[in-house]
Scaffold this motif. Sequence first.
Motif, PDB file in Angstrom:
ATOM      1  N   LYS A   6       0.831  -1.192   0.000  1.00 30.84           N
ATOM      2  CA  LYS A   6       0.000   0.000   0.000  1.00 30.84           C
ATOM      3  C   LYS A   6       0.873   1.252   0.000  1.00 30.84           C
ATOM      4  N   ARG A   7       0.716   2.097  -0.977  1.00 33.71           N
ATOM      5  CA  ARG A   7       1.450   3.357  -1.035  1.00 33.71           C
ATOM      6  C   ARG A   7       0.506   4.529  -0.838  1.00 33.71           C
ATOM      7  N   ILE A   8      -0.701   4.437  -1.374  1.00 35.75           N
ATOM      8  CA  ILE A   8      -1.648   5.528  -1.248  1.00 35.75           C
ATOM      9  C   ILE A   8      -2.110   5.603   0.202  1.00 35.75           C
ATOM     10  N   GLY A   9      -2.050   6.765   0.757  1.00 34.46           N
ATOM     11  CA  GLY A   9      -2.502   6.968   2.125  1.00 34.46           C
ATOM     12  C   GLY A   9      -1.438   6.726   3.176  1.00 34.46           C
ATOM     13  N   PHE A  10      -0.175   6.572   2.775  1.00 33.58           N
ATOM     14  CA  PHE A  10       0.859   6.278   3.765  1.00 33.58           C
ATOM     15  C   PHE A  10       1.148   7.476   4.671  1.00 33.58           C
TER      16      PHE A  10
END
Length: 83
Positions: free
Chosen positions: A50-54
């Motif tokens: 997961k990269r989005i929202g890190f």
Amino acid sequence: MQTFNIHDAKTQLSRLVEQAAKGESFVIAKAGKPMVKVMALAAPESSQMKRIGFLAGQVTVPAARVFNALGSEEIVAMFACEE
């Protein structure tokens, strides 16, 4: 990431499988050439991480009316035609 030749991997298979199950993946090589990567089944692939929202909760964005007005005076000055 550690690399083991096939012979070492065969002799240490139990230990290496336990290591991989704990999330420590490794590579098995043949004649110094990497052949396979061994990793736990539950471990996410690098492309699945997961990269989005890190940065969720660490960054704030001003309200739309404020955000949309940011720099508007400078923008108007750049495009204004002085006659």
